[in-house]
Structure formats: structure tokens, C-alpha cells
Design an enzyme around this catalytic site. Sequence first.
Site, PDB file in Angstrom:
ATOM      1  N   ASP A  45      42.844  -0.211  47.573  1.00  0.00           N
ATOM      2  CA  ASP A  45      42.981  -0.324  45.575  1.00  0.00           C
ATOM      3  C   ASP A  45      44.728  -0.514  45.398  1.00  0.00           C
ATOM      4  O   ASP A  45      45.451  -0.090  44.310  1.00  0.00           O
ATOM      5  CB  ASP A  45      42.382   0.791  45.035  1.00  0.00           C
ATOM      6  CG  ASP A  45      40.728   0.368  45.266  1.00  0.00           C
ATOM      7  OD1 ASP A  45      40.528  -0.735  45.931  1.00  0.00           O
ATOM      8  OD2 ASP A  45      40.116   1.437  45.387  1.00  0.00           O
ATOM      9  N   LYS A  93      46.630  -5.355  46.766  1.00  0.00           N
ATOM     10  CA  LYS A  93      46.069  -6.378  47.631  1.00  0.00           C
ATOM     11  C   LYS A  93      46.220  -7.419  46.855  1.00  0.00           C
ATOM     12  O   LYS A  93      46.939  -8.411  47.763  1.00  0.00           O
ATOM     13  CB  LYS A  93      45.718  -5.676  49.051  1.00  0.00           C
ATOM     14  CG  LYS A  93      46.647  -4.721  49.827  1.00  0.00           C
ATOM     15  CD  LYS A  93      45.236  -3.854  51.048  1.00  0.00           C
ATOM     16  CE  LYS A  93      43.693  -3.998  50.459  1.00  0.00           C
ATOM     17  NZ  LYS A  93      43.618  -2.758  49.984  1.00  0.00           N
ATOM     18  N   GLY A 153      37.394  -5.269  47.010  1.00  0.00           N
ATOM     19  CA  GLY A 153      37.175  -5.714  45.299  1.00  0.00           C
ATOM     20  C   GLY A 153      38.633  -5.609  45.113  1.00  0.00           C
ATOM     21  O   GLY A 153      39.838  -4.851  44.209  1.00  0.00           O
ATOM     22  N   HIS A 154      38.824  -7.086  45.081  1.00  0.00           N
ATOM     23  CA  HIS A 154      40.332  -7.533  45.396  1.00  0.00           C
ATOM     24  C   HIS A 154      41.000  -8.632  44.020  1.00  0.00           C
ATOM     25  O   HIS A 154      40.257  -9.000  43.403  1.00  0.00           O
ATOM     26  CB  HIS A 154      41.168  -8.500  46.601  1.00  0.00           C
ATOM     27  CG  HIS A 154      41.524  -7.715  47.915  1.00  0.00           C
ATOM     28  ND1 HIS A 154      41.534  -8.304  48.722  1.00  0.00           N
ATOM     29  CD2 HIS A 154      40.578  -6.053  47.890  1.00  0.00           C
ATOM     30  CE1 HIS A 154      41.523  -7.336  49.583  1.00  0.00           C
ATOM     31  NE2 HIS A 154      40.801  -5.923  49.486  1.00  0.00           N
ATOM     32  N   GLN A 198      40.403  -2.275  52.125  1.00  0.00           N
ATOM     33  CA  GLN A 198      40.768  -1.294  52.845  1.00  0.00           C
ATOM     34  C   GLN A 198      42.400  -0.745  52.731  1.00  0.00           C
ATOM     35  O   GLN A 198      43.658  -0.963  52.592  1.00  0.00           O
ATOM     36  CB  GLN A 198      39.775  -0.633  53.438  1.00  0.00           C
ATOM     37  CG  GLN A 198      38.386  -0.690  53.167  1.00  0.00           C
ATOM     38  CD  GLN A 198      38.055  -1.621  53.697  1.00  0.00           C
ATOM     39  OE1 GLN A 198      38.338  -1.936  54.363  1.00  0.00           O
ATOM     40  NE2 GLN A 198      36.923  -2.376  52.656  1.00  0.00           N
TER      41      GLN A 198
HETATM   42  P1  GDP Z   1      43.344  -3.950  45.775  1.00  0.00           P
HETATM   43  O1  GDP Z   1      41.568  -3.113  46.278  1.00  0.00           O
HETATM   44  O2  GDP Z   1      44.560  -3.738  47.112  1.00  0.00           O
HETATM   45  O3  GDP Z   1      43.057  -5.652  46.025  1.00  0.00           O
HETATM   46  O4  GDP Z   1      43.629  -3.301  44.294  1.00  0.00           O
HETATM   47  P2  GDP Z   1      42.713  -3.427  43.086  1.00  0.00           P
HETATM   48  O5  GDP Z   1      41.792  -5.052  42.792  1.00  0.00           O
HETATM   49  O6  GDP Z   1      41.483  -2.780  43.090  1.00  0.00           O
HETATM   50  O7  GDP Z   1      42.699  -2.693  42.304  1.00  0.00           O
HETATM   51  C1  GDP Z   1      44.834  -2.925  42.063  1.00  0.00           C
HETATM   52  C2  GDP Z   1      43.946  -2.795  40.245  1.00  0.00           C
HETATM   53  O8  GDP Z   1      45.693  -2.674  39.948  1.00  0.00           O
HETATM   54  C3  GDP Z   1      44.117  -3.865  40.244  1.00  0.00           C
HETATM   55  O9  GDP Z   1      42.960  -3.771  38.409  1.00  0.00           O
HETATM   56  C4  GDP Z   1      45.046  -4.877  39.288  1.00  0.00           C
HETATM   57  O10 GDP Z   1      44.978  -6.031  38.618  1.00  0.00           O
HETATM   58  C5  GDP Z   1      45.638  -3.604  39.227  1.00  0.00           C
HETATM   59  N1  GDP Z   1      47.604  -3.981  39.439  1.00  0.00           N
HETATM   60  C6  GDP Z   1      48.513  -4.617  40.694  1.00  0.00           C
HETATM   61  N2  GDP Z   1      49.812  -4.213  40.395  1.00  0.00           N
HETATM   62  C7  GDP Z   1      49.764  -3.461  39.234  1.00  0.00           C
HETATM   63  C8  GDP Z   1      50.711  -3.054  38.940  1.00  0.00           C
HETATM   64  O11 GDP Z   1      52.025  -3.058  38.977  1.00  0.00           O
HETATM   65  N3  GDP Z   1      50.795  -2.538  37.556  1.00  0.00           N
HETATM   66  C9  GDP Z   1      49.571  -2.896  37.197  1.00  0.00           C
HETATM   67  N4  GDP Z   1      49.241  -1.993  35.819  1.00  0.00           N
HETATM   68  N5  GDP Z   1      48.050  -2.256  37.321  1.00  0.00           N
HETATM   69  C10 GDP Z   1      48.632  -3.359  38.571  1.00  0.00           C
HETATM   70  P1  IMO Z   2      39.708  -2.453  49.048  1.00  0.00           P
HETATM   71  O1  IMO Z   2      39.937  -3.001  49.246  1.00  0.00           O
HETATM   72  C1  IMO Z   2      38.575   1.846  48.008  1.00  0.00           C
HETATM   73  C2  IMO Z   2      35.787   3.521  50.639  1.00  0.00           C
HETATM   74  C3  IMO Z   2      34.606   4.452  49.932  1.00  0.00           C
HETATM   75  C4  IMO Z   2      34.619   5.695  50.082  1.00  0.00           C
HETATM   76  C5  IMO Z   2      34.924   4.902  52.186  1.00  0.00           C
HETATM   77  C6  IMO Z   2      33.608   4.585  52.218  1.00  0.00           C
HETATM   78  O2  IMO Z   2      39.263  -3.004  47.787  1.00  0.00           O
HETATM   79  O3  IMO Z   2      40.822  -1.559  48.834  1.00  0.00           O
HETATM   80  P2  IMO Z   2      32.441   2.124  52.967  1.00  0.00           P
HETATM   81  O4  IMO Z   2      31.365   1.845  51.624  1.00  0.00           O
HETATM   82  O5  IMO Z   2      33.099   1.252  53.516  1.00  0.00           O
HETATM   83  O6  IMO Z   2      31.417   2.669  53.751  1.00  0.00           O
HETATM   84  O7  IMO Z   2      33.008   3.751  52.442  1.00  0.00           O
HETATM   85  O8  IMO Z   2      36.079   3.797  51.944  1.00  0.00           O
HETATM   86  N1  IMO Z   2      36.640   2.267  50.228  1.00  0.00           N
HETATM   87  C7  IMO Z   2      36.836   1.984  49.449  1.00  0.00           C
HETATM   88  N2  IMO Z   2      37.977   2.701  48.688  1.00  0.00           N
HETATM   89  N3  IMO Z   2      38.970   0.426  48.235  1.00  0.00           N
HETATM   90  C8  IMO Z   2      38.425  -0.357  48.908  1.00  0.00           C
HETATM   91  O9  IMO Z   2      38.870  -1.581  49.671  1.00  0.00           O
HETATM   92  C9  IMO Z   2      37.798   0.585  49.817  1.00  0.00           C
HETATM   93  N4  IMO Z   2      36.366   0.547  50.736  1.00  0.00           N
HETATM   94  C10 IMO Z   2      35.109   1.508  50.629  1.00  0.00           C
HETATM   95  O10 IMO Z   2      34.895   4.215  48.518  1.00  0.00           O
HETATM   96  O11 IMO Z   2      35.525   6.777  50.709  1.00  0.00           O
HETATM   97 MG    MG Z   3      39.733  -2.940  45.408  1.00  0.00          MG
END
Ligand code: GDP
Ligand code: IMO
Ligand code: MG
Length: 435
Positions: A17, A20, A44-45, A229
Site C-alpha cells: 500500500d 504503487k 488493491g492499487h 504487496q
Molecule cells: P498500493 O497498493 O501500493 O497501490 O497503494 P494503495 O492504493 O493500496 O494505497 C495507497 C493510498 O494512498 C491510496 O488511497 C492512494 O490514493 C493514496 N495515495 C497515494 N499517494 C498519495 C499521496 O502522496 N498522498 C496522499 N494523501 N494519498 C496518496
Molecule cells: P498491495 O499490492 C497490504 C497482507 C495481508 C496479510 C498478508 C498475507 O495493495 O500493496 P495474503 O492474502 O496475501 O495471504 O495475506 O499480506 N497483504 C497486503 N497488505 N497491501 C497488499 O497489497 C497486500 N496483499 C497482502 O494483509 O497481512
Molecule cells: Mg494496496
Amino acid sequence: MSAPLSSVAVVGLQWGDEGKGKIVDLLSARADLVVRFQGGNNAGHTLVVEGEQTVLHLIPSGALHARSVCVIGGGVVVDPGVLVEEYEGLRKRGLLSDPGALRISQEAHLILPYHKAIDLAREHARGKGKIGTTGRGIGPAYEDKFARIGIRMADLCDPGVFAAKLRENLEEKNAYLAAMLDQGGLDYRSMLDELSGYASKLAPFVCDTSALLDHALRDGKRVLFEGAQGMMLDVDHGSYPFVTSSNTGAAGIAAGAGVAPKLVKTVVGISKAYTTRVGSGPFPTELDDDTGEHLRRAGGEFGATTGRPRRCGWFDAVVLSKAVRLNGVDSIALTKLDVLTALPSIQICTGYKLDGYSIDAIPAQVADYERVEPVYEQWPGWEEDISGVGSLDELPERARNYICRLEELLGVPVGIVSTGPGRDQTLILSDPFAG
Ligand code: GDP
Ligand code: IMO
Ligand code: MG
């Protein structure tokens, strides 16, 4: 090579998270192909473009750009129903309209309903000791792959082979579910019918993505590899056993995308300006106080896949140094710097103490890792709203000092600074495709 190599990998350096999705979407404007190489719909991107939010779980984050071909590599575990739903959702928005816009590896393993049932039942049985998985069947699907009983996309596209493999596997899984997890069995006929429906929808996209990528790279096409991840969730190098079941770092690209390791040219590591984690496991810099709550609220730290509140804490340079080393990171994309605004002071963890001794590495035993105490240095915070600033010079001096200190500790430059979720809330200090 007949043309200069142009490939960039974007990988998470923390516990996932890191942002990415946002960075890959941004860089996709210049990429010909965008490739997922591991993980599944545990990811979840989030992409935010002109205020509209898109969350992608399986389809690469290049999906919003007409020029980028989205490739799901052989190292990804694919839940066919989730993929069909995600694809159809994007199609309804007029995206991925070119017939060649999505390519799925024939070697990708399937996540089947029994994998999800086992994942959920095991987590339930573990009680307080649960891993906190996303419940998407990721671990059990990878187990089958390595046990050499997995069912792949190529099988799904061959009705006779698929029906036979599904029957054989389901018999074993139903016996396991009943005997070990006290769960009722799953029905073969309805499972086969449902999956056969997905098979006919997905078959047109299935191909040899390894050869496709090799040709593209050798032709000088721009290829962007999208990690899922983060390094601390890597099955080999993360906080085992509180990890996911794949190699999340740059090392996973060659096997998971099916390209030679030397074809990955530039590695961009993504890190938040602080740290978050979803699920159980050690997290030395976690803040169980008002500051942690502030980060969660200001950063909207709730899981993009499960909606769970993310655990929040300070930036951990021990974690980052390990991740920079393992990934061969060329530059850092530092995200969510805006979330630190209004904090009177900011802490950076520069080392740990275990039983009174200073250590600068992560202990192998998870029980020891749970016990380490972070060693902090303190930096002054800033008050100014920095979301969407147009240049590095517009950042308050204290924010620039913070970035400089992170660069110094990690020994790599920060090439991208993100100050908000939107595409335009980004400072690109060096273009990774230019390297
Ligand atoms: P990922 O899994 O690495 O793609 O990240 P996620 O989408 O799960 O979580 C990142 C969250 O932070 C999302 O809600 C993005 O919209 C938000 N986000 C990304 N970059 C920034 C930033 O620079 N500032 C803020 N406030 N939010 C951001
Ligand atoms: P993105 O790509 C954050 C975590 C789960 C748990 C562990 C194992 O959005 O960054 P799993 O279902 O993979 O067997 O769970 O890994 N986990 C993540 N945490 N971002 C993710 O993906 C994750 N994918 C798995 O919460 O701790
Ligand atoms: Mg994510």
C-alpha cells in the site's frame, strides 16, 4: 539487443500500500506494456485521475492509458471470476477497448473456490494467531503451484483437461476441508459450470506473455513491471510467517514475468513517508496513540482490498535499507509526504535495540522482531499545506530536510515525491525511463 533496453520496475519497499498504483498509472503514460508478475487480487492499487478513483486488484495499473498493453504474467495467481468482473467494469468505462489491450499468461495459476475456503477456514482456526490474510485464497493457490497440482490458465482454456483436474483436486480438497477444518464440501458441478463460463470469456486473452515481453524488450519497447504487496511481505525476505506467499521484490520479476533478469533495467522503490501495515505481525514503529490515529485519518489509511484500518507508524530506515539492498533500488518514489503536515515533530527509526543491544538488521525470529525497540531521531515538522506543490523549491525547508535525511540514510536518491493521491500531485525529479 537490437534496440536500447527500456524497462522500469516499480516495487513496494514496506508492507504494501505504498502507492504503487498511483506511481504506475503515472509512469504508464510513457509505457508500451505494464506487467503484473506476482500476487493476485490480494492487491488493491488505487488510481485517482481528475478526482475519479479506480481500484485495481488484478489488471495492471496501466489500464487507464490507451497506449499501454496490460499483461498478467505467469507468476500471478488469477481468480477467474474477479478478473472477468474487473475487466468488464473497465470495458463499461470504455477502457481496454483494443482487443490486444489485455494479455494473460497461459502459465498463470488459478485461484479456485477451494483455495478461498481453505484460506478463510485456516485463518478462523488460528484465532488470535491469525496472519490476517486478505482471504482471497492466495496462500493455498501458491501451495498447489509448488506442490505441482495447480491448475493453470492453459488448463482452464481446455475444457476436458480442466474438468478432470478440477474433479481430482476438489476430491482431495473436500476431504481436507472436512477432516482438518471442519468445513462442508464444495460442489463440483456448479463450480465447473461457473468456471467454464469464465473460461470462454478469458480465453481470447491467454497467450505466451513471456515471449511477448521478450520481443517487446528486444524491440526497445518501454516495459513497466508493477509489483504488488511490499518487500516486508516477501515470502523469503519479509517478516515471516506474517507475509504473503510470493516474491514481491524485483527478484520476482524474472520468474514471474518470464523475462531474463538482465532485462530489468531500472528499479524504482516506493515508500510512504511513514509506515503502514494491514494484518498481523511485527511492526516496531507502530503508533498506538493520537499520532497514529492522525496518520490513519489524514492518510485515509483503510485497506483498498478489505477496508480494514491500516496500522500506522513512523518511517523505519532499517526496513527501508534492507528493501533498497534486496531490490537494487535505483531511486525512491516517496509518497504521502502531505500526510505528515501539521505534526509538530517527525521521527525516523534509524536502528533497533534488542535486549539492550543495538542492532541494525531485522532478527530472523519473529518473536525477537516483535520485541525490538526502535531507536529514533527527531526532526521538526511543518505546518504548510504541501499537497500538489509544483516544485521541490516550493516545499517548506523542513520537508526538504526530511527528504534529504532519508536519502542520506538509504544511500539512494528520491526521484519522485508524491503529495496527494491525484496524478498531478506529483514531483518527478528524475524520469525512470530516461535512465
Ligand atoms: P498500493 O497498493 O501500493 O497501490 O497503494 P494503495 O492504493 O493500496 O494505497 C495507497 C493510498 O494512498 C491510496 O488511497 C492512494 O490514493 C493514496 N495515495 C497515494 N499517494 C498519495 C499521496 O502522496 N498522498 C496522499 N494523501 N494519498 C496518496
Ligand atoms: P498491495 O499490492 C497490504 C497482507 C495481508 C496479510 C498478508 C498475507 O495493495 O500493496 P495474503 O492474502 O496475501 O495471504 O495475506 O499480506 N497483504 C497486503 N497488505 N497491501 C497488499 O497489497 C497486500 N496483499 C497482502 O494483509 O497481512
Ligand atoms: Mg494496496
